[in-house]
Design a protein around this motif. Structure first.
Motif, PDB file in Angstrom:
ATOM      1  N   PRO A 292       0.799  -1.230   0.000  1.00 37.28           N
ATOM      2  CA  PRO A 292       0.000   0.000   0.000  1.00 37.28           C
ATOM      3  C   PRO A 292       0.827   1.274   0.000  1.00 37.28           C
ATOM      4  CG  PRO A 292      -0.791  -1.541   1.652  1.00 37.28           C
ATOM      5  CD  PRO A 292       0.535  -2.059   1.177  1.00 37.28           C
ATOM      6  N   ALA A 293       1.957   1.279   0.740  1.00 39.54           N
ATOM      7  CA  ALA A 293       2.719   2.527   0.865  1.00 39.54           C
ATOM      8  C   ALA A 293       4.152   2.213   1.264  1.00 39.54           C
ATOM      9  CB  ALA A 293       2.083   3.452   1.898  1.00 39.54           C
TER      10      ALA A 293
ATOM     11  N   THR B 119       5.977   4.223   2.988  1.00 32.75           N
ATOM     12  CA  THR B 119       6.246   4.840   4.280  1.00 32.75           C
ATOM     13  C   THR B 119       5.806   3.970   5.452  1.00 32.75           C
ATOM     14  OG1 THR B 119       4.126   6.001   4.095  1.00 32.75           O
ATOM     15  CG2 THR B 119       6.101   7.182   3.383  1.00 32.75           C
ATOM     16  N   ASN B 120       5.126   2.858   5.187  1.00 29.25           N
ATOM     17  CA  ASN B 120       4.643   1.999   6.262  1.00 29.25           C
ATOM     18  C   ASN B 120       5.764   1.060   6.693  1.00 29.25           C
ATOM     19  OD1 ASN B 120       3.375  -0.437   7.512  1.00 29.25           O
ATOM     20  ND2 ASN B 120       1.505   0.730   7.142  1.00 29.25           N
TER      21      ASN B 120
ATOM     22  N   PRO C 155       4.544   0.537  -4.713  1.00 30.95           N
ATOM     23  CA  PRO C 155       3.434   0.988  -3.863  1.00 30.95           C
ATOM     24  C   PRO C 155       2.228   1.346  -4.720  1.00 30.95           C
ATOM     25  CG  PRO C 155       4.971   2.787  -4.190  1.00 30.95           C
ATOM     26  CD  PRO C 155       5.535   1.600  -4.945  1.00 30.95           C
ATOM     27  N   THR C 156       1.032   1.061  -4.218  1.00 29.11           N
ATOM     28  CA  THR C 156      -0.167   1.421  -4.977  1.00 29.11           C
ATOM     29  C   THR C 156      -0.258   2.930  -5.090  1.00 29.11           C
ATOM     30  OG1 THR C 156      -1.519   1.442  -2.993  1.00 29.11           O
ATOM     31  CG2 THR C 156      -1.400  -0.620  -4.191  1.00 29.11           C
TER      32      THR C 156
ATOM     33  N   ASP D 214      -2.555   5.165  -4.824  1.00 29.63           N
ATOM     34  CA  ASP D 214      -3.335   5.930  -3.860  1.00 29.63           C
ATOM     35  C   ASP D 214      -3.275   5.349  -2.460  1.00 29.63           C
ATOM     36  OD1 ASP D 214      -4.343   7.760  -5.807  1.00 29.63           O
ATOM     37  OD2 ASP D 214      -5.619   6.146  -6.539  1.00 29.63           O
ATOM     38  N   GLY D 215      -2.290   4.480  -2.193  1.00 26.64           N
ATOM     39  CA  GLY D 215      -2.213   3.876  -0.878  1.00 26.64           C
ATOM     40  C   GLY D 215      -3.395   2.960  -0.644  1.00 26.64           C
ATOM     41  N   THR D 216      -3.862   2.901   0.588  1.00 24.36           N
ATOM     42  CA  THR D 216      -4.986   2.034   0.919  1.00 24.36           C
ATOM     43  C   THR D 216      -6.296   2.680   0.495  1.00 24.36           C
ATOM     44  OG1 THR D 216      -5.070   3.013   3.113  1.00 24.36           O
ATOM     45  CG2 THR D 216      -3.793   1.003   2.857  1.00 24.36           C
TER      46      THR D 216
END
Length: 352
Positions: free
Chosen positions: A81-82, A84-85, A110-111, A113-115
């Motif tokens: 998802p990201a 930064t996680n 990473p996707t 738009d994130g989650t």
């Protein structure tokens, strides 16, 4: 212990023949071991001897030539998802550790738009830009979090082997799953709070459409059923500020008893709940207990330190990459579920 004579230093670049001579094996055995195809064909001790000889010589396979021969790029795509996680950074580290042993590369994607919020509109797969001109030509397989599942139609097509992380084990044939036992993590959390005496609880749930969060919610409700405990749920986007706002609203509501414990779907949400408690003048854990999920670095950076469920993120990455390698060899195993552990720290105590 190696057996063959080493080539004189500086004379030529080490070859697979040199590795075979040093390890006392055939070149075919070297190819099997360094190509990750040795299981069931080469003894583990022999495989380790080959790897040791390769390290000693500084041997690196000619991947470009080998890939042309095999019709393989030896590249896996890890969809998260990201970036930064921290959790997914650890997953990537574990996947890379296994990939490196087998001469594979891992591309992290990473996707866009994130989650995706559970109550928001997911981007249409056609709108997601494929990071490769042709994924099928550039990749050997995909490892993906269920939190990033919306992009898989674009990235995977129908032909690449797929391993899903944090995904429903009953997802269907042809898909391997690797999960942390998140349901048991919620059961451990519920038992801990019940044993402390809590009966008024708030579930600060991630507002993300994903199996992993659905499994947590279902396990928590099941664990509290029949105990006399009351559970209210508030959803929040995965961020400290959205979590603070949601928790502050829920804790400040009138007309029903204030929760004595907040159970959060991850540590970032828990940090937001802790901020909400401070704004409302509540002391943690004297007035309010807070629990998290993941055991990120954040869990020991807050004060008091956070009681949370430790997920084996690096092992998830390792198992995911191993499962993909097995799939590329034509082996598909059963769903893989890794144990989790509740780490009790200072953010939980008996209710006031």
């Amino acid at each position: 212990m190696t057996t063959g004579a080493r080539p004189p230093a500086g004379t030529h670049r080490p070859t697979s023949r040199d590795v075979a001579r040093i390890a006392g094996v055939s070149q075919a055995a070297v190819s099997l071991v360094l190509g990750g195809k040795w299981r069931g064909r080469v003894a583990p001790a022999t495989a380790e001897r080959v790897r040791g000889a390769a390290r000693e010589l500084g041997y690196r396979p000619n991947l470009a030539a080998r890939n042309l021969r095999l019709g393989s790029t030896r590249t896996a795509l890890l969809v998260v998802p990201a970036l930064t996680n921290e959790f997914f950074a650890r997953v990537h580290h574990g996947a890379r550790r296994i990939a490196d042993r087998h001469g594979f590369g891992v591309v992290l994607y990473p996707t866009p738009d994130g989650t995706v919020p559970a109550h928001g509109a997911a981007p249409a797969p056609a709108a997601v830009r494929d990071p490769f001109h042709s994924a099928q030509a550039a990749l050997d397989g995909v490892i993906a979090s269920s939190m990033a599942a919306d992009v898989l139609v674009t990235l995977r097509g129908e032909s690449l082997p797929l391993v899903m992380l944090d995904s429903d084990p009953a997802a269907g044939p042809g898909t391997t799953t690797v999960n942390a036992d998140v349901a048991d993590g919620m059961r451990q959390t519920a038992r801990h709070l019940l044993a402390l005496g809590h009966r008024q609880m708030l579930h600060l749930a991630a507002d993300v459409e994903s199996w992993t969060f659905q499994a947590r919610a279902a396990a928590l409700a099941d664990a509290l059923a029949g105990t006399g405990a009351t559970l209210h749920t508030r959803r929040a986007a995965l961020g400290t500020e959205p979590a603070r706002q949601a928790a502050e609203t829920a804790l400040g509501e009138s007309g029903r008893p204030r929760p004595t414990a907040v159970i959060c779907d991850d540590d970032i949400l828990a940090a937001g709940a802790c901020k909400a408690a401070r704004r409302l003048g509540l002391h943690i854990p004297r007035d309010l207990s807070v629990t998290g999920f993941d055991d990120l670095t954040l869990a020991t950076a807050v004060e008091p330190e956070l009681t949370t469920v430790r997920l084996p993120a690096e092992h998830i990455g390792e198992h995911g990459m191993t499962a993909l390698l097995d799939a590329l060899d034509g082996r598909t195993g059963p769903p893989d579920t890794l144990p989790v552990e509740l780490v009790v720290r200072g953010s939980t105590a008996p209710p006031p």
